[in-house]
Scaffold this motif. Structure first.
Motif, PDB file in Angstrom:
ATOM      1  N   VAL A  14       2.255   2.112 -15.914  1.00 29.86           N
ATOM      2  CA  VAL A  14       1.280   1.911 -14.701  1.00 29.86           C
ATOM      3  C   VAL A  14       1.630   1.133 -13.242  1.00 29.86           C
ATOM      4  N   SER A  15       3.391   0.635 -14.026  1.00 27.78           N
ATOM      5  CA  SER A  15       4.203  -0.663 -13.139  1.00 27.78           C
ATOM      6  C   SER A  15       4.098   0.603 -12.195  1.00 27.78           C
ATOM      7  N   GLN A  16       4.962   1.972 -12.475  1.00 29.63           N
ATOM      8  CA  GLN A  16       6.144   2.794 -11.613  1.00 29.63           C
ATOM      9  C   GLN A  16       4.815   3.405 -11.398  1.00 29.63           C
ATOM     10  N   MET A  17       3.224   3.557 -11.845  1.00 29.55           N
ATOM     11  CA  MET A  17       2.592   4.395 -10.636  1.00 29.55           C
ATOM     12  C   MET A  17       2.315   3.444  -9.617  1.00 29.55           C
ATOM     13  N   VAL A  18       1.996   2.759  -9.970  1.00 35.56           N
ATOM     14  CA  VAL A  18       1.429   1.935  -8.735  1.00 35.56           C
ATOM     15  C   VAL A  18       2.406   2.008  -7.809  1.00 35.56           C
ATOM     16  N   LEU A  19       3.788   1.109  -7.774  1.00 37.09           N
ATOM     17  CA  LEU A  19       4.888   1.561  -7.470  1.00 37.09           C
ATOM     18  C   LEU A  19       5.306   2.336  -6.339  1.00 37.09           C
ATOM     19  N   ILE A  20       4.875   3.774  -6.857  1.00 39.39           N
ATOM     20  CA  ILE A  20       4.790   5.080  -6.090  1.00 39.39           C
ATOM     21  C   ILE A  20       3.635   5.478  -5.262  1.00 39.39           C
ATOM     22  N   ILE A  21       1.838   4.644  -5.678  1.00 38.94           N
ATOM     23  CA  ILE A  21       1.330   5.015  -5.403  1.00 38.94           C
ATOM     24  C   ILE A  21       2.120   4.479  -3.057  1.00 38.94           C
ATOM     25  N   PHE A  22       2.236   2.929  -4.202  1.00 35.80           N
ATOM     26  CA  PHE A  22       2.288   2.229  -2.774  1.00 35.80           C
ATOM     27  C   PHE A  22       3.049   2.661  -1.913  1.00 35.80           C
ATOM     28  N   LEU A  23       4.112   3.457  -2.397  1.00 39.79           N
ATOM     29  CA  LEU A  23       5.338   3.837  -1.591  1.00 39.79           C
ATOM     30  C   LEU A  23       4.788   5.477  -0.293  1.00 39.79           C
ATOM     31  N   LEU A  24       3.457   5.613  -1.060  1.00 38.26           N
ATOM     32  CA  LEU A  24       3.197   6.933  -0.634  1.00 38.26           C
ATOM     33  C   LEU A  24       3.095   7.348   0.433  1.00 38.26           C
ATOM     34  N   ILE A  25       1.767   6.008   0.225  1.00 40.39           N
ATOM     35  CA  ILE A  25       0.465   5.900   1.231  1.00 40.39           C
ATOM     36  C   ILE A  25       1.649   5.611   2.775  1.00 40.39           C
ATOM     37  N   PRO A  26       0.361   6.513   3.830  1.00 43.17           N
ATOM     38  CA  PRO A  26       1.872   6.446   5.410  1.00 43.17           C
ATOM     39  C   PRO A  26       0.849   5.742   5.823  1.00 43.17           C
ATOM     40  N   TRP A  27       1.693   4.426   5.732  1.00 44.18           N
ATOM     41  CA  TRP A  27       1.759   2.799   6.115  1.00 44.18           C
ATOM     42  C   TRP A  27       1.428   3.305   7.528  1.00 44.18           C
ATOM     43  N   HIS A  28       2.185   4.134   8.475  1.00 47.59           N
ATOM     44  CA  HIS A  28       2.468   3.775   9.809  1.00 47.59           C
ATOM     45  C   HIS A  28       1.162   4.896  10.342  1.00 47.59           C
ATOM     46  N   ALA A  29       0.633   5.832   9.342  1.00 44.72           N
ATOM     47  CA  ALA A  29      -0.729   5.953  10.194  1.00 44.72           C
ATOM     48  C   ALA A  29      -2.222   5.366  10.049  1.00 44.72           C
ATOM     49  N   ILE A  30      -2.065   3.873   9.293  1.00 47.43           N
ATOM     50  CA  ILE A  30      -3.117   2.879   8.318  1.00 47.43           C
ATOM     51  C   ILE A  30      -3.230   1.778   9.645  1.00 47.43           C
ATOM     52  N   LEU A  66       5.027  -5.190   4.173  1.00 45.90           N
ATOM     53  CA  LEU A  66       5.382  -4.490   3.015  1.00 45.90           C
ATOM     54  C   LEU A  66       6.904  -4.710   2.917  1.00 45.90           C
ATOM     55  N   TRP A  67       8.210  -4.991   3.573  1.00 40.65           N
ATOM     56  CA  TRP A  67       9.079  -4.902   2.331  1.00 40.65           C
ATOM     57  C   TRP A  67       8.733  -6.226   1.023  1.00 40.65           C
ATOM     58  N   LEU A  68       7.953  -6.660   1.398  1.00 38.21           N
ATOM     59  CA  LEU A  68       7.874  -8.265   1.037  1.00 38.21           C
ATOM     60  C   LEU A  68       6.886  -7.805  -0.506  1.00 38.21           C
ATOM     61  N   MET A  69       6.266  -6.648  -0.642  1.00 35.45           N
ATOM     62  CA  MET A  69       5.284  -6.527  -1.415  1.00 35.45           C
ATOM     63  C   MET A  69       6.489  -5.147  -1.688  1.00 35.45           C
TER      64      MET A  69
END
Length: 212
Positions: free
Chosen positions: A144-160, A173-176
């Motif tokens: 679960v922790s790995q999947m949460v990390l991956i989902i966080f990194l997959l989100i194109p934050w620059h578009a949001i 974002l860096w701290l998270m």
């Protein structure tokens, strides 16, 4: 002739055990891995959104295959072995690509890979000796922790994110990212140690060297 009939019955029973809903969901998750990797490697915003969607769908199958297996008493050795392998294929594929594009350091991916591949080898070795160590709660927490990390990194934050205060947004974002990396790393190492200890105890019990 009676032995042959018994073999046919045993084979049919084995077939029925494998082809159930939880195991089919596990197979679907395995099939989604190359789709996810290809989308992520395309490297544009839309493919990143699609990769995120595929990953979330695969993660949902991981949740429901175990839930259904326990609720309907459909837990099989096939599921015990291939469910964690499907998880490893999905998460390792994601971490490798995320390292390639520079979103996570390679040392993190290497540690995860060593742990996951090492446990997979150990699981296969034990299976040859008819010892099956089911995934523990620690292993599930790690996943679960790995999947949460991956989902966080997959989100194109620059578009949001709004460009009003990019420095504050990037800092947050860096701290998270650091927090999620630390949690995933700790659970990855800890759950691996727990599995190895459990495997040693079970091996000792089977060999007659451990507690009865």
């Amino acid at each position: 002739m009676s032995t042959t009939n018994s073999d046919h019955v045993s084979a049919a029973h084995s077939h029925e055990e494998i082809w159930n809903i939880p195991n089919i969901l596990t197979m679907i998750r395995l099939a989604l891995v190359p789709v996810f990797v290809i989308l992520l490697l395309l490297g544009n915003t839309w493919s990143q959104w699609l990769a995120l969607a595929v990953f979330v769908i695969a993660a949902i199958t991981d949740h429901y295959d175990g839930q259904i297996a326990r609720a309907r008493n459909l837990i099989t050795d096939f599921g015990k072995i291939w469910d964690p392998i499907a998880d490893k294929a999905l998460t390792l594929g994601a971490f490798v690509v995320l390292s390639v594009v520079g979103l996570i350091p390679w040392w993190f991916t290497i540690i995860v890979a060593v742990r996951e591949l090492g446990i997979t080898w150990l699981r296969a070795y034990l299976l040859k000796k008819n010892i099956v160590v089911a995934a523990s709660s620690g292993g599930k927490a790690k996943t679960v922790s790995q999947m949460v990390l991956i989902i966080f990194l997959l989100i194109p934050w620059h578009a949001i994110l709004a460009p009003a205060d990019p420095l504050s947004s990037l800092t947050a974002l860096w701290l998270m990212k650091i927090i999620l990396l630390a949690i995933a790393l700790a659970l990855t190492v800890w759950s691996g140690m727990v599995y190895v200890i459990g495997a040693i105890k079970m091996r000792g019990t089977v060999d007659g060297d451990g507690p009865q």
